[in-house]
Design an enzyme around this catalytic site. Structure first.
Site, PDB file in Angstrom:
ATOM      1  N   TRP A  87       3.409   6.777   8.754  1.00  0.00           N
ATOM      2  CA  TRP A  87       3.432   5.399   8.274  1.00  0.00           C
ATOM      3  C   TRP A  87       4.839   5.105   7.782  1.00  0.00           C
ATOM      4  O   TRP A  87       5.374   5.796   6.919  1.00  0.00           O
ATOM      5  CB  TRP A  87       2.436   5.167   7.124  1.00  0.00           C
ATOM      6  CG  TRP A  87       2.628   3.802   6.530  1.00  0.00           C
ATOM      7  CD1 TRP A  87       2.397   2.597   7.129  1.00  0.00           C
ATOM      8  CD2 TRP A  87       3.144   3.510   5.221  1.00  0.00           C
ATOM      9  NE1 TRP A  87       2.726   1.559   6.277  1.00  0.00           N
ATOM     10  CE2 TRP A  87       3.191   2.084   5.101  1.00  0.00           C
ATOM     11  CE3 TRP A  87       3.567   4.281   4.143  1.00  0.00           C
ATOM     12  CZ2 TRP A  87       3.641   1.451   3.948  1.00  0.00           C
ATOM     13  CZ3 TRP A  87       4.022   3.642   3.002  1.00  0.00           C
ATOM     14  CH2 TRP A  87       4.048   2.242   2.900  1.00  0.00           C
ATOM     15  N   GLU A 112       0.825   4.662  12.388  1.00  0.00           N
ATOM     16  CA  GLU A 112      -0.004   3.745  11.603  1.00  0.00           C
ATOM     17  C   GLU A 112       0.636   2.370  11.477  1.00  0.00           C
ATOM     18  O   GLU A 112       1.774   2.239  11.026  1.00  0.00           O
ATOM     19  CB  GLU A 112      -0.247   4.347  10.211  1.00  0.00           C
ATOM     20  CG  GLU A 112      -1.093   3.485   9.303  1.00  0.00           C
ATOM     21  CD  GLU A 112      -1.343   4.148   7.959  1.00  0.00           C
ATOM     22  OE1 GLU A 112      -1.958   3.495   7.087  1.00  0.00           O
ATOM     23  OE2 GLU A 112      -0.931   5.314   7.773  1.00  0.00           O
ATOM     24  N   LYS A 140       0.783  -1.797  10.204  1.00  0.00           N
ATOM     25  CA  LYS A 140       0.544  -2.555   8.980  1.00  0.00           C
ATOM     26  C   LYS A 140       0.978  -3.995   9.171  1.00  0.00           C
ATOM     27  O   LYS A 140       1.948  -4.278   9.889  1.00  0.00           O
ATOM     28  CB  LYS A 140       1.294  -1.937   7.796  1.00  0.00           C
ATOM     29  CG  LYS A 140       0.883  -2.513   6.450  1.00  0.00           C
ATOM     30  CD  LYS A 140       1.382  -1.663   5.294  1.00  0.00           C
ATOM     31  CE  LYS A 140       0.818  -2.172   3.968  1.00  0.00           C
ATOM     32  NZ  LYS A 140       1.202  -1.335   2.829  1.00  0.00           N
ATOM     33  N   ASP A 175      -5.782   1.371   9.597  1.00  0.00           N
ATOM     34  CA  ASP A 175      -6.094   1.386   8.168  1.00  0.00           C
ATOM     35  C   ASP A 175      -6.867   0.118   7.833  1.00  0.00           C
ATOM     36  O   ASP A 175      -6.453  -0.988   8.177  1.00  0.00           O
ATOM     37  CB  ASP A 175      -4.801   1.457   7.359  1.00  0.00           C
ATOM     38  CG  ASP A 175      -5.045   1.629   5.862  1.00  0.00           C
ATOM     39  OD1 ASP A 175      -5.680   0.732   5.265  1.00  0.00           O
ATOM     40  OD2 ASP A 175      -4.589   2.629   5.293  1.00  0.00           O
ATOM     41  N   HIS A 181      -4.846  -2.808   6.281  1.00  0.00           N
ATOM     42  CA  HIS A 181      -3.539  -3.143   6.846  1.00  0.00           C
ATOM     43  C   HIS A 181      -3.524  -4.356   7.748  1.00  0.00           C
ATOM     44  O   HIS A 181      -2.571  -4.559   8.500  1.00  0.00           O
ATOM     45  CB  HIS A 181      -2.977  -1.935   7.603  1.00  0.00           C
ATOM     46  CG  HIS A 181      -2.381  -0.907   6.714  1.00  0.00           C
ATOM     47  ND1 HIS A 181      -1.546   0.090   7.168  1.00  0.00           N
ATOM     48  CD2 HIS A 181      -2.483  -0.712   5.374  1.00  0.00           C
ATOM     49  CE1 HIS A 181      -1.173   0.857   6.155  1.00  0.00           C
ATOM     50  NE2 HIS A 181      -1.742   0.389   5.054  1.00  0.00           N
ATOM     51  N   HIS A 218      -7.957   5.236   8.544  1.00  0.00           N
ATOM     52  CA  HIS A 218      -7.765   5.349   7.107  1.00  0.00           C
ATOM     53  C   HIS A 218      -8.749   4.376   6.467  1.00  0.00           C
ATOM     54  O   HIS A 218      -8.534   3.165   6.497  1.00  0.00           O
ATOM     55  CB  HIS A 218      -6.325   5.008   6.713  1.00  0.00           C
ATOM     56  CG  HIS A 218      -5.408   6.186   6.769  1.00  0.00           C
ATOM     57  ND1 HIS A 218      -4.118   6.151   6.304  1.00  0.00           N
ATOM     58  CD2 HIS A 218      -5.610   7.443   7.225  1.00  0.00           C
ATOM     59  CE1 HIS A 218      -3.555   7.340   6.479  1.00  0.00           C
ATOM     60  NE2 HIS A 218      -4.437   8.138   7.038  1.00  0.00           N
ATOM     61  N   ASP A 274      -3.572  -5.376   0.727  1.00  0.00           N
ATOM     62  CA  ASP A 274      -3.727  -3.937   0.948  1.00  0.00           C
ATOM     63  C   ASP A 274      -3.627  -3.193  -0.373  1.00  0.00           C
ATOM     64  O   ASP A 274      -2.649  -2.495  -0.653  1.00  0.00           O
ATOM     65  CB  ASP A 274      -2.646  -3.457   1.922  1.00  0.00           C
ATOM     66  CG  ASP A 274      -2.742  -1.964   2.179  1.00  0.00           C
ATOM     67  OD1 ASP A 274      -3.854  -1.427   2.132  1.00  0.00           O
ATOM     68  OD2 ASP A 274      -1.692  -1.336   2.416  1.00  0.00           O
ATOM     69  N   ASP A 295      -5.800  -0.924  -1.568  1.00  0.00           N
ATOM     70  CA  ASP A 295      -6.316   0.457  -1.536  1.00  0.00           C
ATOM     71  C   ASP A 295      -7.293   0.757  -2.665  1.00  0.00           C
ATOM     72  O   ASP A 295      -7.158   1.768  -3.360  1.00  0.00           O
ATOM     73  CB  ASP A 295      -5.156   1.455  -1.557  1.00  0.00           C
ATOM     74  CG  ASP A 295      -4.377   1.441  -0.251  1.00  0.00           C
ATOM     75  OD1 ASP A 295      -4.994   1.655   0.796  1.00  0.00           O
ATOM     76  OD2 ASP A 295      -3.155   1.204  -0.282  1.00  0.00           O
ATOM     77  N   ASP A 344      -7.873   6.613   2.364  1.00  0.00           N
ATOM     78  CA  ASP A 344      -6.585   6.197   1.809  1.00  0.00           C
ATOM     79  C   ASP A 344      -6.825   5.157   0.721  1.00  0.00           C
ATOM     80  O   ASP A 344      -6.947   3.967   1.009  1.00  0.00           O
ATOM     81  CB  ASP A 344      -5.680   5.629   2.905  1.00  0.00           C
ATOM     82  CG  ASP A 344      -4.277   5.314   2.390  1.00  0.00           C
ATOM     83  OD1 ASP A 344      -4.007   5.568   1.203  1.00  0.00           O
ATOM     84  OD2 ASP A 344      -3.457   4.809   3.186  1.00  0.00           O
TER      85      ASP A 344
END
Length: 428
Positions: free
Chosen positions: A187, A228, A230, A261, A264, A288, A296, A298, A328
Site C-alpha cells: 500500500w 492495494e 485507495k 480494502d 478505500h 482487507h 476510511d 478503519d 485492517d
C-alpha cells in the site's frame, strides 16, 4: 452464559432447522475451520512499530484514543496476540508490517533484513500460525511530503524501491519457513491534497518503481505480491496515485494479487459487488476487511450488512480458495485485544452465516426465474438460528461462546495491561 449441555441441545435443534432447507451444518463448520483470517498486528500498538526513531503517524493515517495498555515492544505484542488468538475459534494467520522488526540498533527501512524478523518467524512456527507481510511506506522522513515510490526525486524513489525489495526477501523467507506463501501487500499512500496539474507522471513513476521492486522473480510458493488501491487519504484528498483503476490494471498486466480494502472506496461503494468482477480476470485477490465511517477510518469490524454481503459473495461464487481474507482496523479508544477479538469473530460469524445459506436452492430459483422463492428464502435465512451454531463452534474448539471471552480480556487488562503506564498516549 450458555452451559455446554444447553449449547449442545440448541445446536441439535438448529441443525434440524437448517437441514429442513437442505443445509448440512457440520459440513459448513468443517469448511469454516479451514479458513484462516490474517489478523493484523498494528491494532495492538496503534501503528507505532518498534523502530528506534518511531514517529507519530502521518501520511494518510491516524489513530484516535489513548486507552491504556498499548504494546511497547515485540514481546508485549506477541503476548497480546496469544490472548486474542485463544479467544477466536480456528487457526489464523498474522499480518506484520515492516516497522515491527526487532531492531536492536538503528536500522533504516532500506536496510531491513530477515534477521530483524527472525523472532517473529520462530514465534509463528512455535504457535503454528503463518505470517503475511507489508512494506511500510509511511511515518518516515522520506515520506513527509506525501510521496514515496512516485516521488519526483530519484534518490527518495530509490530509497523506497530498496525498501520494497528488502521486504520481498523477508516475505519469501517467511513463506519458505512456514511452507505456504506469505502474502506481501504493497500500500503506497502517495497523492496530493489539492487538485494536481499532472496526474500522468506520478502514475508512470509509480509503475516504474513497482516494476523495479518486483524485477527479481521469487518462488510463488514462498511469497505472493499484492497491490492495494485507495480512493483518498488524509493529505491526499484530491488525488491518490495508486487508484483502483491503476492497481487493477497493474495486477492484471503484471500477474499480481489485487487487494480490495473495504474502506478505500467512495462511501456509497462496496467491495462485495467488486469481488465477482475482478475474479473474472485475476486468479486470486486479497481482502482487507475494515469498516469505514464516512471515510476510511478503519473502525473495528462489526456485523454489518456489508460484512455479510462480502462473505456471501465469497461463498456463493465458490471463491473460498481464491480470496485471502485479512483485517485492517485500528482503534485506540477501546481495549486493543478486545478489538481484535470482536473484529475477527464478526468476520467468522459472517462467514458461517454465508456457509449456512441454501446456496443451491437460491441459485436454482434464480436460474428458473423464480425470484419470489429467491427473495423469500433470503429473508427467512435472516432469522435462522445462527447463534446456536456459532456458540457450538466456539465451545467445540475450546473458545468461550457468547460474551464470556470478555472476562478473559478484563483479567488480562487488570493483571498485564495495567502495568504498561510509561508510554505516551496515542493521537487524540
Amino acid at each position: 452464559m450458555t452451559s455446554t449441555p444447553n449449547c449442545d441441545a440448541a445446536f441439535e435443534l438448529a441443525s434440524e432447522q437448517y437441514a429442513s432447507i437442505g443445509v448440512n451444518v457440520k459440513a459448513a463448520l468443517s469448511m469454516l475451520s479451514n479458513i484462516a483470517v490474517s489478523v493484523h498486528c498494528w491494532q495492538g500498538d496503534d501503528v507505532v512499530g518498534f523502530e528506534s526513531d518511531a514517529r507519530a503517524l502521518g501520511d494518510g493515517l491516524a489513530v484516535t484514543g489513548n486507552y491504556p495498555g498499548r504494546a511497547r515492544n515485540a514481546d508485549e505484542l506477541r503476548s497480546d496476540l496469544r490472548l486474542a488468538y485463544s479467544l477466536i475459534p480456528g487457526k489464523h494467520r498474522l499480518n506484520l508490517h515492516a516497522l515491527y522488526g526487532d531492531f536492536e540498533t538503528p536500522t533504516d527501512r532500506d536496510e531491513i533484513e530477515v534477521s530483524h524478523f527472525q523472532s517473529w518467524i520462530d514465534w509463528a512456527r512455535d504457535q503454528q500460525i503463518s505470517l503475511d507481510f507489508n512494506p511500510s511506506f509511511f511515518s518516515h522522513r522520506n515520506a513527509s511530503d506525501g510521496f514515496t515510490l512516485a516521488h519526483s526525486d530519484p534518490g527518495i524513489r530509490q530509497f523506497w524501491i530498496d525498501h520494497g525489495i528488502a521486504c520481498r526477501k523477508i516475505a519469501a523467507a517467511m513463506g519458505a519457513d512456514q511452507g505456504n506463501p506469505c502474502i506481501n501487500n504493497f500500500w503506497v499512500p502517495d497523492g496530493y491534497k489539492d487538485t494536481p496539474a499532472n496526474r500522468r507522471q506520478p502514475r508512470e513513476r509509480l509503475a516504474d518503481s513497482l516494476d523495479a521492486v518486483f524485477a527479481e522473480p521469487l518462488a510463488s510458493d514462498h511469497t505472493l505480491d499484492a497491490v492495494e488501491c485507495k480512493l483518498f487519504g488524509i493529505g491526499s484528498e484530491s488525488y491518490v496515485v495508486g487508484s483502483h483503476e491503476f492497481y487493477m490494471g497493474y495486477a492484471m498486466s503484471r500477474d499480481k494479487v489485487l487487494c480490495l480494502d473495504a474502506g478505500h472506496f467512495h462511501p456509497t461503494e462496496v467491495i462485495s459487488d467488486k469481488i465477482s468482477s475482478v475474479l473474472m480476470y485475476l486468479p486470486q485477490i486479497l481482502l482487507h476487511v475494515s469498516r469505514g465511517v464516512r471515510w476510511d477510518s478503519d473502525h473495528v469490524v462489526t456485523y454489518t450488512d456489508e460484512l455479510q454481503a462480502i462473505m456471501q459473495e465469497i461463498v456463493r461464487g465458490g471463491y473460498l480458495q481464491r480470496v485471502n481474507i485479512g483485517l485492517d482496523f485500528f482503534d485506540a479508544s477501546i481495549n486493543r485485544v478486545a478489538a481484535w477479538v470482536i473484529g475477527t469473530r464478526n468476520v467468522l460469524k459472517a462467514l458461517l452465516a454465508a456457509l449456512l445459506e441454501p446456496v443451491d436452492l437460491l441459485q436454482k430459483a434464480e436460474a428458473e426465474g423464480d425470484y419470489t422463492t429467491r427473495l423469500a428464502l433470503m429473508e427467512e435465512q435472516k432469522t435462522m438460528p445462527l447463534g446456536a451454531v456459532w456458540d457450538y463452534y466456539c465451545e467445540s474448539t475450546g473458545v468461550p461462546s457468547g460474551s464470556q471471552w470478555l472476562s478473559n480480556v478484563r483479567h488480562y487488562e487488570n493483571s498485564i495491561l495495567a502495568d504498561r503506564s510509561d508510554i505516551a498516549p496515542s493521537i487524540i
